[in-house]
Design an enzyme around this catalytic site. Structure first.
Site, mmCIF file in Angstrom:
data_model
loop_
_atom_site.group_PDB
_atom_site.id
_atom_site.type_symbol
_atom_site.label_atom_id
_atom_site.label_comp_id
_atom_site.label_asym_id
_atom_site.label_seq_id
_atom_site.Cartn_x
_atom_site.Cartn_y
_atom_site.Cartn_z
ATOM 1 N N ASP A 157 0.563 -1.812 -0.353
ATOM 2 C CA ASP A 157 0.277 -0.084 -0.131
ATOM 3 C C ASP A 157 1.089 0.633 -0.042
ATOM 4 O OD1 ASP A 157 0.556 -1.050 2.459
ATOM 5 O OD2 ASP A 157 -0.982 -1.126 3.852
ATOM 6 N N ASN A 189 -6.921 -2.937 14.349
ATOM 7 C CA ASN A 189 -8.464 -3.196 14.261
ATOM 8 C C ASN A 189 -9.093 -4.102 12.992
ATOM 9 O OD1 ASN A 189 -7.622 -2.450 11.445
ATOM 10 N ND2 ASN A 189 -9.363 -0.511 11.340
ATOM 11 N N HIS A 195 -7.178 -5.140 9.921
ATOM 12 C CA HIS A 195 -7.183 -4.711 8.850
ATOM 13 C C HIS A 195 -5.935 -5.088 8.555
ATOM 14 C CE1 HIS A 195 -4.681 -0.621 9.058
ATOM 15 N NE2 HIS A 195 -3.757 -1.458 8.991
ATOM 16 N N GLU A 201 -9.890 -2.264 5.361
ATOM 17 C CA GLU A 201 -10.091 -1.874 6.731
ATOM 18 C C GLU A 201 -11.552 -3.075 6.721
ATOM 19 O OE1 GLU A 201 -8.650 -0.719 8.335
ATOM 20 O OE2 GLU A 201 -8.353 1.550 8.069
HETATM 21 C C1 F6R Z 1 2.026 -1.728 6.072
HETATM 22 C C2 F6R Z 1 0.329 -1.824 6.176
HETATM 23 C C3 F6R Z 1 -0.402 -1.956 7.408
HETATM 24 C C4 F6R Z 1 0.466 -2.930 8.965
HETATM 25 C C5 F6R Z 1 -0.621 -2.959 10.257
HETATM 26 C C6 F6R Z 1 -0.133 -2.740 11.037
HETATM 27 O O1 F6R Z 1 2.053 -1.703 4.594
HETATM 28 O O2 F6R Z 1 -0.602 -2.711 4.983
HETATM 29 O O3 F6R Z 1 -1.960 -3.110 7.106
HETATM 30 O O4 F6R Z 1 0.616 -3.812 8.527
HETATM 31 O O5 F6R Z 1 -1.441 -1.662 10.604
HETATM 32 O O6 F6R Z 1 0.942 -1.699 11.599
HETATM 33 P P1 F6R Z 1 2.222 -1.874 12.448
HETATM 34 O O7 F6R Z 1 3.166 -3.046 12.023
HETATM 35 O O8 F6R Z 1 2.448 -0.493 12.665
HETATM 36 O O9 F6R Z 1 1.960 -2.232 13.790
#
Ligand code: F6R
Length: 241
Positions: free
Chosen positions: A67, A136, A138, A143
Site C-alpha cells: 500500500d 482493527n 486490517h 479496513e
Molecule cells: C503496512 C500495512 C498495514 C500494517 C498494519 C500494522 O504496509 O499494510 O496493514 O501492517 O497497520 O502496522 P504496525 O506494524 O505498524 O503495527
C-alpha cells in the site's frame, strides 16, 4: 494456519527473516510482497545484516508493496516509498526497477489501481507476502467491512488506523485520509503468506484471528480461506489467548 509462537520481537523477526532467506535460496527470482509499519522493521534489519555478512543477493528478486498513502509525494518523509528506501532498499543490492509500490500521487487513481493489479498478474504473481496486522484487524489497508473479492483499490482510512499511524506524523491532522491498497483478493492470490504480530497491542486482534470466525468485518479472518498462511507472533501478542 500454521502458528509459530516466539519469546519476543527479535525472535519473531529472526524466524520470519529465516523463512524469507530460505525461500530466496530455493528461488532467487522470488517475488516478495512487502509491508511497512513497525512490525516488519526487525525482519528488514535481519535481512540487511544477513546481506552484509553473507552477501545474499536481491538482484533478481521482485517486490510489491501492499500500500501507499494517497496525495503524498514519493519523496515525502512519510511516504511508504521513503519508508522502504530508508528501512530496507538502501542497504541491499535490490534492482529498484523491479520494486513496485503503488503511486500515491497518480493523476488517475482508478487507472493506477488497475495498473498495479495487472502488474502483479503480468509478472507472475506474489510468491510470499509479508503482512502486519492492524489493531482493527486490517491487512494492507483493507479496513473492516472490505469485500473479500476486492482488488487493488482506494480506501478511506478508518479513524482507528489514522490514530494508530499518527505516531509517525507531526499531528493526527497530518495523517492522510486515503490510501491505495492491494485488495483482499489480491493478497489471497499470493502463493504463501507470512503474518507477523508483536506486542500486547495486538493481543486482542490476534486472539480474534486465531479463535474467531470468518467475517468481512474482520479483514484478517479472510486469511483462513488461504491454504498456506503462517502466523508468527511473540509472547506478548499471545497474552489474551
Ligand atoms: C503496512 C500495512 C498495514 C500494517 C498494519 C500494522 O504496509 O499494510 O496493514 O501492517 O497497520 O502496522 P504496525 O506494524 O505498524 O503495527
Amino acid at each position: 494456519m500454521k502458528i509459530i509462537r516466539t519469546i519476543n520481537y527479535d525472535e519473531m523477526s529472526k524466524q520470519a527473516g529465516g523463512i524469507i532467506l530460505e525461500k530466496m535460496k530455493s528461488n532467487p527470482k522470488i517475488t516478495l510482497g512487502l509491508a511497512t509499519g513497525s512490525t516488519p522493521l526487525g525482519v528488514y534489519q535481519y535481512l540487511i545484516d544477513d546481506h552484509k555478512t553473507n552477501n545474499t543477493s536481491y538482484k533478481e528478486i521482485r517486490t510489491f508493496n501492499l500500500d501507499e498513502y494517497v496525495a503524498i509525494k514519493k519523496e515525502d518523509p512519510n511516504s511508504y516509498h521513503t519508508f522502504m528506501q530508508s528501512k530496507f532498499f538502501n542497504y541491499i543490492d535490490i534492482n529498484l526497477a523491479n520494486s513496485y509500490i503503488p503511486d500515491g500521487n497518480a493523476s488517475n487513481y482508478e487507472l493506477e489501481c488497475l495498473r498495479y493489479e495487472n502488474l502483479i498478474k503480468e509478472t507472475g504473481g506474489i510468491d510470499l507476502q509479508l503482512l502486519g496486522l492492524g489493531p482493527n484487524g486490517h491487512i494492507g489497508f483493507n479496513e473492516p467491512g472490505t469485500s473479500f473479492e476486492s482488488r487493488t483499490h482506494i480506501v478511506k482510512l478508518s479513524q482507528d488506523t489514522r490514530i494508530a499511524n499518527s505516531r509517525f506524523f507531526p499531528s493526527l491532522s497530518d495523517v492522510p485520509t486515503r490510501a491505495i491498497t492491494m485488495g483482499i483478493a489480491t493478497i489471497l492470490e499470493s502463493r504463501e503468506i507470512l503474518l507477523l504480530a508483536s506486542g500486547y497491542a495486538k493481543a486482542e486482534v490476534l486472539a480474534r484471528l486465531i479463535n474467531g470466525g470468518i467475517d468481512s468485518i474482520f479483514p484478517a479472518s479472510s486469511l483462513k480461506l488461504h491454504g498456506n498462511v503462517t502466523v508468527i507472533a511473540d509472547d506478548d501478542a499471545f497474552k489474551l489467548m
